[in-house]
Scaffold this motif. Structure first.
Motif, PDB file in Angstrom:
ATOM      1  N   LEU A 194      40.580  45.653  36.175  1.00 25.08           N
ATOM      2  CA  LEU A 194      40.201  46.322  37.296  1.00 25.08           C
ATOM      3  C   LEU A 194      39.881  45.131  38.493  1.00 25.08           C
ATOM      4  O   LEU A 194      40.608  44.834  39.506  1.00 25.08           O
ATOM      5  N   LYS A 195      39.300  43.898  37.705  1.00 25.02           N
ATOM      6  CA  LYS A 195      39.046  42.749  38.569  1.00 25.02           C
ATOM      7  C   LYS A 195      40.332  42.088  38.833  1.00 25.02           C
ATOM      8  O   LYS A 195      40.765  41.767  40.054  1.00 25.02           O
ATOM      9  N   GLN A 196      41.353  41.808  37.969  1.00 32.99           N
ATOM     10  CA  GLN A 196      42.639  41.745  38.098  1.00 32.99           C
ATOM     11  C   GLN A 196      43.416  42.255  39.164  1.00 32.99           C
ATOM     12  O   GLN A 196      44.030  41.550  40.051  1.00 32.99           O
ATOM     13  N   TYR A 197      43.296  43.470  39.153  1.00 33.84           N
ATOM     14  CA  TYR A 197      44.398  44.479  39.987  1.00 33.84           C
ATOM     15  C   TYR A 197      43.806  43.991  41.526  1.00 33.84           C
ATOM     16  O   TYR A 197      44.313  44.178  42.459  1.00 33.84           O
ATOM     17  N   ILE A 198      42.375  44.285  41.617  1.00 37.75           N
ATOM     18  CA  ILE A 198      41.882  43.900  42.942  1.00 37.75           C
ATOM     19  C   ILE A 198      42.237  42.662  43.548  1.00 37.75           C
ATOM     20  O   ILE A 198      42.815  42.246  44.658  1.00 37.75           O
ATOM     21  N   LEU A 199      42.147  41.456  42.610  1.00 35.94           N
ATOM     22  CA  LEU A 199      42.468  40.010  43.064  1.00 35.94           C
ATOM     23  C   LEU A 199      43.946  40.210  43.449  1.00 35.94           C
ATOM     24  O   LEU A 199      44.436  39.446  44.429  1.00 35.94           O
ATOM     25  N   ASP A 200      44.670  40.979  42.615  1.00 43.68           N
ATOM     26  CA  ASP A 200      46.226  40.604  42.843  1.00 43.68           C
ATOM     27  C   ASP A 200      46.487  41.368  44.039  1.00 43.68           C
ATOM     28  O   ASP A 200      47.677  41.110  44.693  1.00 43.68           O
ATOM     29  N   ASN A 201      46.056  42.610  44.436  1.00 43.07           N
ATOM     30  CA  ASN A 201      46.543  43.326  45.562  1.00 43.07           C
ATOM     31  C   ASN A 201      45.814  43.743  46.775  1.00 43.07           C
ATOM     32  O   ASN A 201      45.950  44.179  47.767  1.00 43.07           O
ATOM     33  N   TYR A 202      44.431  42.851  46.803  1.00 43.33           N
ATOM     34  CA  TYR A 202      43.403  43.095  48.036  1.00 43.33           C
ATOM     35  C   TYR A 202      43.251  41.560  48.336  1.00 43.33           C
ATOM     36  O   TYR A 202      43.016  40.779  47.507  1.00 43.33           O
ATOM     37  N   TYR A 203      43.100  41.291  49.792  1.00 41.14           N
ATOM     38  CA  TYR A 203      43.099  39.933  50.326  1.00 41.14           C
ATOM     39  C   TYR A 203      41.359  39.784  50.397  1.00 41.14           C
ATOM     40  O   TYR A 203      40.626  40.498  51.263  1.00 41.14           O
ATOM     41  N   GLY A 204      41.109  38.602  49.936  1.00 46.33           N
ATOM     42  CA  GLY A 204      39.752  38.056  50.140  1.00 46.33           C
ATOM     43  C   GLY A 204      38.639  38.874  49.598  1.00 46.33           C
ATOM     44  O   GLY A 204      37.579  38.897  50.356  1.00 46.33           O
ATOM     45  N   LYS A 205      38.530  39.366  48.481  1.00 49.25           N
ATOM     46  CA  LYS A 205      37.389  39.929  47.835  1.00 49.25           C
ATOM     47  C   LYS A 205      36.767  39.288  46.880  1.00 49.25           C
ATOM     48  O   LYS A 205      37.639  38.494  46.060  1.00 49.25           O
ATOM     49  N   LYS A 206      35.521  39.159  46.869  1.00 47.76           N
ATOM     50  CA  LYS A 206      34.770  38.671  45.936  1.00 47.76           C
ATOM     51  C   LYS A 206      34.468  39.646  44.844  1.00 47.76           C
ATOM     52  O   LYS A 206      33.894  40.674  45.231  1.00 47.76           O
ATOM     53  N   VAL A 207      35.054  39.375  43.593  1.00 47.78           N
ATOM     54  CA  VAL A 207      35.006  40.328  42.611  1.00 47.78           C
ATOM     55  C   VAL A 207      34.051  39.855  41.217  1.00 47.78           C
ATOM     56  O   VAL A 207      34.561  38.876  40.656  1.00 47.78           O
ATOM     57  N   ASP A 208      33.057  40.437  40.947  1.00 45.12           N
ATOM     58  CA  ASP A 208      32.246  39.870  39.675  1.00 45.12           C
ATOM     59  C   ASP A 208      32.081  41.041  38.712  1.00 45.12           C
ATOM     60  O   ASP A 208      31.921  42.179  38.761  1.00 45.12           O
ATOM     61  N   VAL A 209      32.367  40.498  37.329  1.00 47.43           N
ATOM     62  CA  VAL A 209      32.292  41.449  36.171  1.00 47.43           C
ATOM     63  C   VAL A 209      30.745  41.051  35.529  1.00 47.43           C
ATOM     64  O   VAL A 209      30.764  40.067  35.071  1.00 47.43           O
ATOM     65  N   TYR A 210      29.925  41.981  35.383  1.00 48.23           N
ATOM     66  CA  TYR A 210      28.887  42.081  34.605  1.00 48.23           C
ATOM     67  C   TYR A 210      28.949  42.812  33.273  1.00 48.23           C
ATOM     68  O   TYR A 210      29.309  43.903  33.254  1.00 48.23           O
ATOM     69  N   LEU A 211      28.786  41.977  32.222  1.00 48.93           N
ATOM     70  CA  LEU A 211      28.845  42.768  30.781  1.00 48.93           C
ATOM     71  C   LEU A 211      27.881  41.916  30.033  1.00 48.93           C
ATOM     72  O   LEU A 211      27.899  40.680  30.107  1.00 48.93           O
ATOM     73  N   GLU A 212      27.409  42.429  28.953  1.00 49.56           N
ATOM     74  CA  GLU A 212      26.746  41.862  27.925  1.00 49.56           C
ATOM     75  C   GLU A 212      27.736  40.760  27.177  1.00 49.56           C
ATOM     76  O   GLU A 212      29.033  41.206  27.235  1.00 49.56           O
ATOM     77  N   SER A 213      27.365  39.904  26.254  1.00 48.95           N
ATOM     78  CA  SER A 213      28.385  38.769  25.668  1.00 48.95           C
ATOM     79  C   SER A 213      29.362  39.507  25.026  1.00 48.95           C
ATOM     80  O   SER A 213      29.088  40.341  24.233  1.00 48.95           O
ATOM     81  N   ILE A 214      30.553  39.078  25.079  1.00 51.26           N
ATOM     82  CA  ILE A 214      31.696  39.648  24.500  1.00 51.26           C
ATOM     83  C   ILE A 214      32.214  38.901  23.312  1.00 51.26           C
ATOM     84  O   ILE A 214      31.981  37.687  23.235  1.00 51.26           O
ATOM     85  N   SER A 215      32.793  39.455  22.415  1.00 48.28           N
ATOM     86  CA  SER A 215      33.246  38.907  21.100  1.00 48.28           C
ATOM     87  C   SER A 215      34.221  37.794  21.469  1.00 48.28           C
ATOM     88  O   SER A 215      35.197  38.077  22.327  1.00 48.28           O
ATOM     89  N   THR A 216      34.447  36.893  20.526  1.00 44.36           N
ATOM     90  CA  THR A 216      35.482  35.536  21.040  1.00 44.36           C
ATOM     91  C   THR A 216      36.688  36.059  21.116  1.00 44.36           C
ATOM     92  O   THR A 216      37.526  35.413  21.819  1.00 44.36           O
ATOM     93  N   GLU A 217      37.105  37.173  20.200  1.00 44.37           N
ATOM     94  CA  GLU A 217      38.800  37.485  20.042  1.00 44.37           C
ATOM     95  C   GLU A 217      39.331  38.000  21.653  1.00 44.37           C
ATOM     96  O   GLU A 217      40.474  38.086  21.915  1.00 44.37           O
ATOM     97  N   PHE A 218      38.229  38.326  22.578  1.00 46.10           N
ATOM     98  CA  PHE A 218      38.615  39.128  23.981  1.00 46.10           C
ATOM     99  C   PHE A 218      38.773  37.910  24.781  1.00 46.10           C
ATOM    100  O   PHE A 218      38.864  37.972  25.964  1.00 46.10           O
ATOM    101  N   ARG A 219      38.547  36.810  24.551  1.00 49.59           N
ATOM    102  CA  ARG A 219      38.117  35.515  25.695  1.00 49.59           C
ATOM    103  C   ARG A 219      39.484  35.035  26.130  1.00 49.59           C
ATOM    104  O   ARG A 219      39.571  34.417  26.925  1.00 49.59           O
ATOM    105  N   PHE A 220      40.475  35.665  25.796  1.00 47.82           N
ATOM    106  CA  PHE A 220      41.949  34.959  26.043  1.00 47.82           C
ATOM    107  C   PHE A 220      42.344  36.015  27.088  1.00 47.82           C
ATOM    108  O   PHE A 220      43.202  35.650  28.075  1.00 47.82           O
ATOM    109  N   LEU A 221      41.550  37.212  27.679  1.00 45.37           N
ATOM    110  CA  LEU A 221      41.922  38.128  28.685  1.00 45.37           C
ATOM    111  C   LEU A 221      41.741  37.371  29.773  1.00 45.37           C
ATOM    112  O   LEU A 221      40.577  36.695  30.019  1.00 45.37           O
ATOM    113  N   SER A 222      42.647  37.582  31.072  1.00 45.05           N
ATOM    114  CA  SER A 222      42.312  36.833  32.303  1.00 45.05           C
ATOM    115  C   SER A 222      40.892  37.018  32.831  1.00 45.05           C
ATOM    116  O   SER A 222      40.613  38.387  32.612  1.00 45.05           O
ATOM    117  N   HIS A 223      40.254  36.141  33.394  1.00 41.05           N
ATOM    118  CA  HIS A 223      38.881  36.219  33.767  1.00 41.05           C
ATOM    119  C   HIS A 223      37.845  36.395  32.792  1.00 41.05           C
ATOM    120  O   HIS A 223      36.708  36.616  33.296  1.00 41.05           O
TER     121      HIS A 223
END
Ligand code: 5GP
Ligand code: MN
Ligand code: MN
Length: 314
Positions: A33-62
């Protein structure tokens, strides 16, 4: 979703969160969702809040920009809560969600009764990432966004094998493939690969497993000592329940580990048992064939309660 475009266009500051102990679908949907907003809407500040994620997911964008601490004085114009069936499941960020001007929920849990100013819940969808595929315009999905969506679908369908996998799921997965996603990398490195410690923990749980109801129910647990002996954390036990479920002859699987004052209970079923109903009776939730809850009490009491509730449905 009628209000999706309108609300994003109106908002300057947007936040996204998902459930505690984030899994592949939760992480995938928030980052997509963050990527989709940044790709398609101009000038938005988008923050993702989550508890710490496992290392294997850290290659995903943002993924590197995920914020793990709540900023309780921040008031966002728009807050998205994804893959989350109830308010207690986003508790670490609940104050921020409450302060937001507008709240949108997007989910696929059957136990989700709906909360927020707007929401879209599709219990037929395999994953929240599949619900996002319905909402997003196909030609506006970038490769980076597709990687996140594919990860979520792979995880919540157990690599397209759970009964929640439909023709639509496969069609969306096909569309994402065409965007150039790294299928093998995602499936092997985020789903199948386990660390040595995770394998050892699985081994312990399998050795401790027991059959009930003529082999139709399998149950296992790991104690604090089990985790300590292997220097493992509770997230290292993810996936154990799925191995229990595929034991020949088993209809329902139960896995428990200790939490403060009680146990975290995970349940899976194959064809008959509605585990979401059992989880809901104990204040939890989930899907018909995959659900969970937290219960107070001793291991023995909790085990016998759950076993007898499952037996009633057999
Ligand atoms: P797991 O067994 O993998 O922890 O969870 C299986 C499913 O049940 C997931 O979809 C998860 O969101 C849901 N679930 C697990 N524990 C809880 C809980 O304590 N409360 C609620 N509402 N859902 C849960
Ligand atoms: Mn999830
Ligand atoms: Mn999900």
């Amino acid at each position: 979703m009628k209000h999706f475009n309108e609300q994003i266009s109106k908002a300057k500051t947007i936040a996204i969160t998902g459930h505690i102990h984030p899994d592949g679908d939760c992480i995938g949907s928030c980052l997509a969702l963050k990527q989709y907003i940044l790709d398609n809407y101009y000038g938005k500040k988008v923050d993702v809040y989550l508890e710490s994620i496992s290392t294997e997911f850290r290659f995903l964008s943002h993924a590197q920009e995920i914020i793990t601490e709540s900023k309780d004085d921040e008031s966002y114009d728009l807050f998205f809560v994804l893959d989350c069936g109830s308010e207690d499941r986003y508790e670490p960020f609940a104050t921020m969600v409450r302060c937001a001007k507008t709240l949108i929920g997007i989910d696929h849990h059957i136990s989700n009764d709906g909360f927020g100013d707007f929401y879209k819940i599709d219990p037929q969808a395999s994953a929240t990432c599949e619900v996002l595929c319905q909402i997003f315009e196909e030609d506006k999905i970038s490769k980076e966004c597709a990687q996140c969506l594919y990860t979520g679908i792979v995880h919540d369908t157990g690599v397209f094998k759970h009964s929640n996998t439909t023709r639509k799921t496969m069609e969306y997965a096909g569309m994402l493939l065409e965007k150039g996603v790294s299928t093998t990398k995602i499936i092997d490195e985020t789903f199948y690969q386990k660390t040595f410690v995770q394998n050892q923990l699985l081994g312990k749980a399998l050795l401790k497993s027991q059959l009930y109801a003529d082999g139709q129910i399998i149950i296992s647990n790991l104690s604090e000592q089990d985790f300590e002996e292997l220097h493992a954390s509770t997230s290292d036990s993810d996936g154990i329940i799925d191995q229990l479920r595929i034991t020949k002859g088993v209809e329902a699987a139960i896995f428990l580990y200790p939490i403060e004052n009680g146990y975290k209970v995970s349940m899976r079923s194959n064809e008959k048992v509605k585990v979401s109903e059992i989880a809901k009776t104990h204040g939890g939730g989930g899907h018909i064939r995959a659900a969970g809850c937290s219960m107070k009490g001793t291991l023995k009491d909790i085990q016998s309660t759950i076993i007898s509730e499952i037996t009633e449905q057999l």
